[in-house]
Structures are given as C-alpha cells and as structure tokens.
Design a protein around this motif. Structure first.
Motif, PDB file in Angstrom:
ATOM      1  N   PRO A 171       0.823  -1.186  -0.068  1.00  0.00           N
ATOM      2  CA  PRO A 171      -0.001  -0.163  -0.085  1.00  0.00           C
ATOM      3  C   PRO A 171       0.924   1.053   0.101  1.00  0.00           C
ATOM      4  O   PRO A 171       1.921   1.429   0.641  1.00  0.00           O
ATOM      5  N   LEU A 172       0.607   2.236  -0.839  1.00  0.00           N
ATOM      6  CA  LEU A 172       1.142   3.530  -0.884  1.00  0.00           C
ATOM      7  C   LEU A 172       0.119   4.443  -0.143  1.00  0.00           C
ATOM      8  O   LEU A 172      -0.891   4.651  -0.199  1.00  0.00           O
ATOM      9  N   TYR A 173       1.051   5.426   0.513  1.00  0.00           N
ATOM     10  CA  TYR A 173       0.227   6.440   1.048  1.00  0.00           C
ATOM     11  C   TYR A 173       0.852   7.952   0.938  1.00  0.00           C
ATOM     12  O   TYR A 173       1.764   8.290   0.626  1.00  0.00           O
ATOM     13  N   GLN A 174      -0.418   8.741   0.825  1.00  0.00           N
ATOM     14  CA  GLN A 174      -0.023  10.301   0.816  1.00  0.00           C
ATOM     15  C   GLN A 174      -0.585  11.159   1.977  1.00  0.00           C
ATOM     16  O   GLN A 174      -1.473  10.618   2.494  1.00  0.00           O
TER      17      GLN A 174
ATOM     18  N   ALA B   1       4.336  -0.883   3.961  1.00  0.00           N
ATOM     19  CA  ALA B   1       3.588   0.047   3.456  1.00  0.00           C
ATOM     20  C   ALA B   1       4.788   1.296   3.160  1.00  0.00           C
ATOM     21  O   ALA B   1       6.014   1.102   3.612  1.00  0.00           O
ATOM     22  N   ARG B   2       4.522   2.212   2.352  1.00  0.00           N
ATOM     23  CA  ARG B   2       5.453   3.153   2.095  1.00  0.00           C
ATOM     24  C   ARG B   2       4.870   4.466   1.377  1.00  0.00           C
ATOM     25  O   ARG B   2       3.520   4.233   1.019  1.00  0.00           O
ATOM     26  N   TRP B   3       5.636   5.651   1.265  1.00  0.00           N
ATOM     27  CA  TRP B   3       4.765   6.812   1.047  1.00  0.00           C
ATOM     28  C   TRP B   3       4.904   6.420  -0.751  1.00  0.00           C
ATOM     29  O   TRP B   3       5.689   5.933  -1.300  1.00  0.00           O
ATOM     30  N   ALA B   4       3.758   7.387  -1.383  1.00  0.00           N
ATOM     31  CA  ALA B   4       3.734   7.364  -2.754  1.00  0.00           C
ATOM     32  C   ALA B   4       4.539   8.507  -3.251  1.00  0.00           C
ATOM     33  O   ALA B   4       4.007   9.646  -3.696  1.00  0.00           O
ATOM     34  N   GLY B   5       5.874   8.168  -3.396  1.00  0.00           N
ATOM     35  CA  GLY B   5       6.728   9.227  -3.919  1.00  0.00           C
ATOM     36  C   GLY B   5       7.780   9.927  -2.624  1.00  0.00           C
ATOM     37  O   GLY B   5       7.394   9.351  -1.408  1.00  0.00           O
ATOM     38  N   SER B   6       8.309  10.701  -2.872  1.00  0.00           N
ATOM     39  CA  SER B   6       9.157  11.400  -1.805  1.00  0.00           C
ATOM     40  C   SER B   6       8.384  12.011  -0.790  1.00  0.00           C
ATOM     41  O   SER B   6       7.352  12.982  -1.025  1.00  0.00           O
TER      42      SER B   6
ATOM     43  N   GLU C  50      11.105   7.549   0.236  1.00  0.00           N
ATOM     44  CA  GLU C  50       9.917   6.860   0.183  1.00  0.00           C
ATOM     45  C   GLU C  50       9.460   5.790   1.263  1.00  0.00           C
ATOM     46  O   GLU C  50       8.425   5.456   1.430  1.00  0.00           O
TER      47      GLU C  50
ATOM     48  N   ASP D  17       6.081  15.757  -1.124  1.00  0.00           N
ATOM     49  CA  ASP D  17       4.296  15.792  -0.660  1.00  0.00           C
ATOM     50  C   ASP D  17       4.230  17.004   0.326  1.00  0.00           C
ATOM     51  O   ASP D  17       3.311  17.619   0.144  1.00  0.00           O
TER      52      ASP D  17
END
Length: 233
Positions: free
Chosen positions: A28-31, A79-84, A62, A88
């Motif tokens: 899953p990616l998070y912002q 889980a990780r961030w959706a990009g830097s 990320e 963000d």
C-alpha cells in the motif's frame, strides 16, 4: 488405475510462479491528506513567497518510518509513501496555505522575476513521524519576513496527535498535525499581510514648506565726505 504424470518443467514453472506471486505482493502507498483544501478564487489576495522550506534528511525518502518506544526508527515492511515525503510536504504546504488565505498569489522560493511578495514564509521541519505505540509528532520552526526582509513573527512548534496504531490511522494523524501547522502560519500571514497594502498605499506626508526668506534691502554705499560738508552717494 490411471496415473496422471505432469512434465517436470511444467511443475517447476507452476511452483516458481506461485513463489513469485507470494514474494511480490503489492505494498500500500500513502500520501498526506490535505483535507478539503479548495482552490482559491481570489486572484488579488495577499502575495506570499513560500520558502525556503527545509526538511529533515530522514524524511527525504519513500520509506515509511516507524518510531519505536525506545526512540529508534524502523522501516515499515508493509507500507511506503507514494513518492518522496519531502515533495509531498511541499505540495501540501502550498495548496493548503493558498486555500486558507484564499489567494492565488503564492510562489515557491526562489521567486520568479517580477513577483513582489508582501510576506515571505521561512519554514524548517525537523520531525514528522509516528509509530504503532507512539503518537504523530511534528516539530518545526517558522518565521515571517516582510517584503523588505524585516522579521515580523516566528515560532517554534511541537504538535502531537493520537491514533489507533494502524498505518492508515498514523498517516491520518500526521496529516492532521500538518494542517494545524498551516493554520498557524496562515493566521500570522493574514495578520501581517492584510496590513501591508494599507501601509504601501498610505500617502507620504509632505515636509512642511520652509518659510520664505525675508528680502534683504540692498546695502547703500558708504558716504564719501567731500569738502564743504557735501555728502555724495
């Protein structure tokens, strides 16, 4: 009884495919959530220069980090961030600040030629993280400068928000403390930014005119004494 035999290569292919599906499960990616940050409608709002914005080195990645009870940071495996995350944060700051000020006259430092800000926002974010048993914590230092570079206001900030422990709820809590930071900065910008146009438009007082100098009568030449007591001028 009939025995069904599968070719060895087909069996191996199936096992490798199953192992591959197990090893490469989607993560899953998070912002950060900016909330209901609507696009500003006022094209003549306060002019703000955002930045420079500095963000702690450990946030420029990320990987979604987890703060443990002993204070250490570990990388979340699921889980990780959706990009830097740093990029963000920049996007969220600009969009949320514009929405709260209802102004489209915002620029990210360095400013383009011709842009004259009424207020400049300097921001340093030194911490933004959480953990399964640790609250979301944001630590930052913001300063406001006038268009001439004079310090108007500044504050050291530490904000905390509790959560339920899941990654999704941790991201919600981190997003909330970010919105609280923007709210503080926006309130200060409104206070000083609204005063700037009035000061700029205030007519300059004319210096009182110097009193006119009194005319000096021309000096008469000294009389010359002649014989017979006759004075000639």
């Amino acid at each position: 009884m009939t025995v069904v035999r599968f070719p060895l290569t087909l069996l191996l292919t199936g096992l490798l495919g199953l192992a591959g599906c197990t090893a490469y499960q989607p993560v899953p990616l998070y912002q950060l959530d900016g909330g209901n940050a609507e696009l500003p409608a006022d094209k003549e709002g306060v002019a703000v220069l955002l930045g420079p914005v500095s963000i702690a080195d450990y946030l420029q990645r990320e990987a979604l980090l987890q703060r443990q009870l002993d204070g250490s940071l570990t990388t979340a495996s699921d889980a990780r961030w959706a990009g830097s995350l740093a990029a963000d944060i920049d996007r969220q700051l600009l969009r949320q600040l514009a929405a709260r000020l209802n102004s489209q006259r915002l620029a990210v430092a360095p400013a383009t030629p011709g842009f004259s800000p009424q207020v400049q926002v300097l921001l340093a974010i030194t911490r933004l993280d959480s953990g399964p048993q640790r609250p979301a914590v944001l630590e930052a230092h913001w300063r406001l400068l006038s268009g001439e570079g004079k310090l108007l206001d500044g504050r050291l900030v530490r904000l905390e928000e509790a959560h339920q422990g899941s990654i999704a709820d941790q991201v919600r809590a981190q997003s909330l403390v970010m919105r609280q930071l923007v709210e503080q900065v926006a309130s200060a910008v409104q206070e000083y930014g609204n005063a700037a146009p009035a000061i700029a438009k205030e007519p300059r007082k004319k210096a009182p005119a110097a009193p006119a100098a009194k005319p000096v009568p021309p000096s008469l030449p000294a009389p010359i004494r002649m014989e017979g007591e006759v004075f000639r001028f």
